[in-house]
Design a protein around this motif. Structure first.
Motif, mmCIF file in Angstrom:
data_model
loop_
_atom_site.group_PDB
_atom_site.id
_atom_site.type_symbol
_atom_site.label_atom_id
_atom_site.label_comp_id
_atom_site.label_asym_id
_atom_site.label_seq_id
_atom_site.Cartn_x
_atom_site.Cartn_y
_atom_site.Cartn_z
ATOM 1 N N HIS A 1 114.076 86.569 49.694
ATOM 2 C CA HIS A 1 113.452 85.703 50.613
ATOM 3 C C HIS A 1 111.854 85.788 50.934
ATOM 4 O O HIS A 1 112.413 84.265 51.558
ATOM 5 N N ASP B 1 120.425 82.311 53.946
ATOM 6 C CA ASP B 1 120.756 83.293 52.237
ATOM 7 C C ASP B 1 120.890 81.811 51.340
ATOM 8 O O ASP B 1 121.713 81.106 51.242
ATOM 9 N N HIS C 1 117.309 91.400 47.193
ATOM 10 C CA HIS C 1 117.383 90.471 47.925
ATOM 11 C C HIS C 1 115.675 90.078 48.404
ATOM 12 O O HIS C 1 115.713 88.963 48.894
ATOM 13 N N SER D 1 116.320 89.514 59.043
ATOM 14 C CA SER D 1 117.317 88.889 58.949
ATOM 15 C C SER D 1 118.047 89.579 59.654
ATOM 16 O O SER D 1 117.498 90.273 60.540
#
Ligand code: KG4
Ligand code: ZN
Length: 335
Positions: free
Chosen positions: A117, A304, A113, A138
């Motif tokens: 980003h 996201d 993930h 985040s």
């Protein structure tokens, strides 16, 4: 022939899918946010998130294909976030992507993930090339990452306690602003004085660029409690601006130190907090003095989304980083 990657993201409270061509051209980017649902509880409820992902995932994927004007046959490979994140939420995307890969006979690319980003910056700035320093801030992470190549990352610093976005969300809650707190504090702070209250800045031991946001968070909560006990009115805009100033100063000074030490000419911002107007401005001002460029994606690619996963999946695809049908969700996957 263009390489078309279908990217699937379900690590937290957004069910997202996108089709990206050759890693940088977004043909579609569909995001189904569950924010309104979780707002009722003041934060993400993992069980509710998983159930909503199950309801949404096929609709979101179909919409991503339709908006891109392609069919499953046109897709080269399927990329999916397999960690870090909420395990039940991740499992929905991973299971769906595995089923698609099996049914269509197309490669499955597992995506971290946070790499997603970082990769959002390649979509927004097609000319940018490693090496650079990236601040990933985040709701779940606050990392300074040295990006040496498209698939070569090193974490230089991380938070020792709360993530920056988590601190924003908690302070917004105690100020009674709502969820998610980051954008609400960002907006309110524009009306406040960032130097009204000097909340503490934490300095780690010599040489460490790690962050700590629990001290500033507790200081704000104590400040509000004391004012309440004394029956004093507080200026919420001043508190929001002063809290934001403390958080952004830490994020910017540590990132700039990392950029100077690595002798890079570019600093990238990524993650939901990278949408923050104070962070963008402060980082740009500080780096300008050192001749360092600052780049960041538009807000829709900071929080996201599936496009960042498809783009990161493209770089994984190029080096044939494929997963089998035994791919599992990994909630605390290291970078
Ligand atoms: O990247 P993201 O969508 O999800 C995670 O991977 O965690 O980030 C969500 C976080 C939330 O904590 C939210 O409050 C924060 O990003 N955020 C912001 C802003 N927009 C979103 N924080 C500060 N200022 C903003 N404008
Ligand atoms: Zn994220």
């Amino acid at each position: 022939m263009r390489t078309l990657i279908l990217g699937i993201e379900s690590s937290c409270d957004e069910t997202a899918a996108a089709v990206v061509a050759d890693g940088r051209e977004v043909l579609s980017n569909v995001i189904n946010s569950q924010i309104d649902l979780h707002k009722l509880y003041g934060g993400v409820v993992p069980e509710i998130a998983s159930r909503k992902h199950i309801e949404n995932i096929s609709v979101v994927v179909d919409e991503a294909l339709e908006k891109a004007g392609v069919t499953f046959d046109d897709i080269t490979a399927i990329a999916v976030t397999y960690g870090p994140g909420l395990v039940g939420a991740l499992l929905v995307g991973v299971s769906y992507a595995k089923a698609l890969s099996f049914a269509l006979g197309k490669p499955l690319v597992p995506v971290h993930h946070i790499r997603g980003h970082i990769t959002a910056n390649y979509i927004a700035h097609p000319d940018v090339k490693p090496p650079y320093i990236c601040l990933v801030a985040s709701g779940g992470h606050s990392h300074i990452v040295r990006v040496d190549d498209y698939n070569d990352f090193e974490v230089i610093a991380r938070t020792r306690d709360d993530a920056a976005g988590e601190a924003y969300d908690k302070i917004a809650r105690v100020l009674g602003l709502g969820y998610p707190g980051g954008p609400l504090i960002d907006k309110l702070a524009k009306e406040g004085n960032p130097h009204a209250v000097e909340f503490p800045r934490v300095q780690m031991a010599e040489g460490s660029l790690d962050f700590s946001f629990s001290g500033v968070k507790t200081a704000v909560i104590n400040y509000l409690h004391k004012a309440e006990q004394k029956g004093e009115e507080v200026n919420k805009a001043d508190i929001a601006a002063s809290f934001q100033q403390a958080v952004c100063e830490a994020l910017c000074t540590h990132t700039l130190s990392a950029a100077k030490a690595a002798k890079v000419k570019t600093v990238a911002l990524a993650g939901g907090v990278a949408s923050n107007s104070c962070l963008r401005q402060m980082m740009t001002d500080m780096c300008k003095k050192e001749g360092i460029d600052v780049i960041y994606p538009p807000p829709v690619l900071c929080t996201d989304n599936g496009a960042m996963i498809a783009s990161a999946g493209y770089f994984g695809y190029l080096r044939e980083d494929f997963a089998g049908l035994d791919l599992n969700a990994v909630p605390s996957l290291p970078l």
